[in-house]
Design an enzyme around this catalytic site. Structure first.
Site, PDB file in Angstrom:
ATOM      1  N   ASP A 170      -6.048   4.843   9.927  1.00 17.36           N
ATOM      2  CA  ASP A 170      -7.586   4.930   9.688  1.00 17.36           C
ATOM      3  C   ASP A 170      -8.011   3.714   8.928  1.00 17.36           C
ATOM      4  O   ASP A 170      -8.983   3.252   9.186  1.00 17.36           O
ATOM      5  CB  ASP A 170      -7.788   6.220   8.643  1.00 17.36           C
ATOM      6  N   HIS A 217       0.750  -1.239   0.034  1.00 17.97           N
ATOM      7  CA  HIS A 217      -0.052  -0.151   0.113  1.00 17.97           C
ATOM      8  C   HIS A 217       0.833   1.437  -0.078  1.00 17.97           C
ATOM      9  O   HIS A 217       0.395   2.212   0.294  1.00 17.97           O
ATOM     10  CB  HIS A 217      -0.978  -0.153   0.978  1.00 17.97           C
ATOM     11  N   GLU A 239      -9.602  13.573  14.798  1.00 15.10           N
ATOM     12  CA  GLU A 239      -9.128  14.079  13.616  1.00 15.10           C
ATOM     13  C   GLU A 239      -9.829  14.943  12.807  1.00 15.10           C
ATOM     14  O   GLU A 239     -10.466  15.744  13.738  1.00 15.10           O
ATOM     15  CB  GLU A 239      -9.338  12.690  12.644  1.00 15.10           C
TER      16      GLU A 239
END
Ligand code: FAD
Length: 507
Positions: free
Chosen positions: A146, A83, A259
């Site tokens: 996240d 990723h 956040e």
């Protein structure tokens, strides 16, 4: 495949004698198709490895690294879940280790000084760690990302940041022991007291010093439920003051997750008001926005954990007390009560949606950086309000973190100030020709980075990507000498993680 490997290792390396390690590598490994390691989530880089190996154990990793060390040219890249954005887990003509093969074992609960920990494999996904920890022990790690489709070894090689980082530090600060295979092919258990230099080097070490095969992660009791909220600001100054106040409250007094993100102040479905509500039953009503609002709005995202047995009046009282101290636009507030696990897996739903729309597998010219509190107002003025005022086709995260929660002994570098902001431009756009050319978006990222340099901002790239050693030296600043020393100690031939493009393979 085996014949090809034999040819490459010896055929291109007439100086090196045939050796047992290389032949044992050929006979004892499972191979995966090269195609799995030729691309990554960024979709902008490609490479052709010599071979993709599936190591099932630490001993397999040792074998692969030792085999590469006996040649003059082979490199080894541990690949987590691929990723990365810029080819960081690739190895052109080298060996890629598909760390997902190690995912199952170990998985063991233990108590250290009364504190629960779990030993997990470097190739486990955080999503797997979450599910197994909850179902087996009703315990969970404290610090998350996240999105949880990332491996433990992959995020620990960077930092691992989310809405809990202000309290517990990044994931790298929530690990008390590692097992690491160095670039010399030696495997070590390391922690603060034992092989400590390797332990600190590996955390945030961009895969440069060793392959993480096991990590010991601090756990806490799993909450049952989460009150999940979003409130809106038109003024950046109010937004930052409130966010900074919230992240400096003592544990127990504040929210468990803080956040925030920037949206365009319009009805654009991908960049504007419609991206703020958390569910399809919620609607953003712009009537409450002050007429002074500029081109962008700021959304503070908050969460409070609670137990199923808690009375809703208790939860409401705590939330009301905290929200009562904030300066968000009155009349615009979204909230939902969700299961803790559903909250942590919220980006999984985004993934499913993006896959359905064909934007998950499109190129992702993302930019992640840390910007000091002292420069964040200028950054807002120059970048959010001007360059990015129409959005990036996906979330633009901006929220504060506390430097005191980051361990300076780790390899990762962050700005100097006590509070700094993570900025993440998470572009989700259809591939060209439907979407804009990827090069144009990369150029926009580079223009933002250049602006930060020109203005003298105190900032660092997160998940950095540089191609010249000069830029890496600038990135690490006064920690560069230490970084180089650690490389000489643990991977003197520069075999590991060549995709980071920091060092070249030595003979
Ligand atoms: P890879 O991309 O496979 O590898 C990354 C680097 O680590 C490579 O250099 C590789 O060689 C090295 N590496 C991999 N495994 C090991 C190992 N076991 N030992 C040593 N080195 C290893 N980051 C955050 O902090 N917070 C977020 O909320 C967040 N959300 C994301 C959401 C999405 C959709 C994506 C795509 C990325 C997100 N990231 C986030 C970034 C992510 O943390 C990094 O890209 C991370 O490197 C990805 O992990 P991976 O397992 O895929 O690693």
């Amino acid at each position: 495949m085996i014949a090809y490997l034999e040819h490459f290792v010896h055929g291109n390396d007439t100086e090196s004698p045939p050796n047992d390690d290389v032949s044992s590598l050929q006979s004892s490994f499972h191979f995966a198709p090269n195609s799995i390691a030729s691309k990554d989530f960024g979709g902008m880089k490609s490479s052709t490895p010599l071979a993709v190996l599936r190591p099932y154990t630490t001993a397999d990793v040792v074998k692969a690294v030792k085999a590469a060390a006996t040649t003059t040219n082979l490199t080894v890249a541990a690949r987590g879940n691929g990723h990365s954005i810029n080819g960081q887990a690739m190895a052109e003509k080298g060996l890629v280790l598909d760390m997902r093969a190690t995912a199952e074992e170990p998985f063991q609960l233990l108590y250290v000084d009364g504190v629960p920990h779990v030993d997990v494999s470097g190739g486990a996904l955080w999503e797997e760690v979450l599910k197994r920890c909850v179902s087996n022990f009703k315990l969970v790690p404290r610090s998350w990302t996240d999105y949880l489709g990332l491996t433990v070894g992959g995020t620990l090689s960077n930092a691992g940041v989310s809405g809990q980082t202000f309290r517990y530090g990044p994931q790298t600060a929530n690990v008390t022991e590692l097992e690491v295979v160095t670039g010399k092919g030696d495997s070590f258990v390391c922690n603060e007291n034992q092989n400590s230099e390797l332990f600190f080097a590996s955390l945030g070490g961009l895969g440069q010093f060793g392959v993480i095969t096991r990590a010991r992660i601090v756990l806490q009791q799993a909450p049952d439920m989460v009150r999940w909220m979003r409130v809106i600001y038109s003024e950046f100054e109010d937004y930052t003051k409130d966010a900074e106040w919230l992240v400096t409250l003592p544990e127990g007094d504040g929210f468990d997750y803080v956040e925030g993100f920037v949206v365009a102040n319009n009805d654009d479905p991908c960049n504007g008001w419609p991206t703020i509500p958390m569910g399809s039953n919620q609607i953003f009503n712009p009537v409450c926005l002050p007429s002074s609002a500029g081109p962008v709005l700021y959304c503070l995202e908050l969460a409070l954990h609670y137990r199923k047995t808690a009375r809703s009046s208790e939860v409401n009282t705590k939330v009301d007390r905290l929200l009562g101290g904030l300066r968000f636009v009155e009349g615009i507030k979204f909230e939902d009560d969700v299961k803790y696990m559903d909250f942590l897996l919220r980006v999984k739903r985004v993934e499913e949606d993006a896959k359905a729309k064909g934007i998950w597998d499109a190129p992702h010219p993302w930019l992640n950086m840390f910007v000091s509190k002292t420069d964040i107002a200028d950054f807002d003025r120059e970048v959010f309000k001007k360059i990015l005022k129409h959005g990036v086709g996906g979330p633009i995260l901006v929220y504060p973190l506390l430097r005191s929660k980051w361990d300076d002994r780790h390899s990762v570098v962050v700005p100097d100030s006590n509070i700094f902001y993570i900025i993440a431009l998470l572009r989700f756009i259809p591939p060209p020709p439907k979407g804009p050319p990827t090069d144009k978006l990369v150029a926009q990222n580079n223009a933002i980075i250049q602006l930060c340099y020109n203005k003298g901002f105190d900032f660092k790239l997160y998940l950095p990507h540089y191609t010249s050693q000069e830029n890496w030296m600038r990135h690490f600043g006064d920690k560069w000498t230490r970084f180089v020393q650690r490389k000489q100690n643990f991977d003197p031939l520069a075999i590991l993680a060549p995709g980071q493009k920091i060092f070249s393979r030595n003979q």
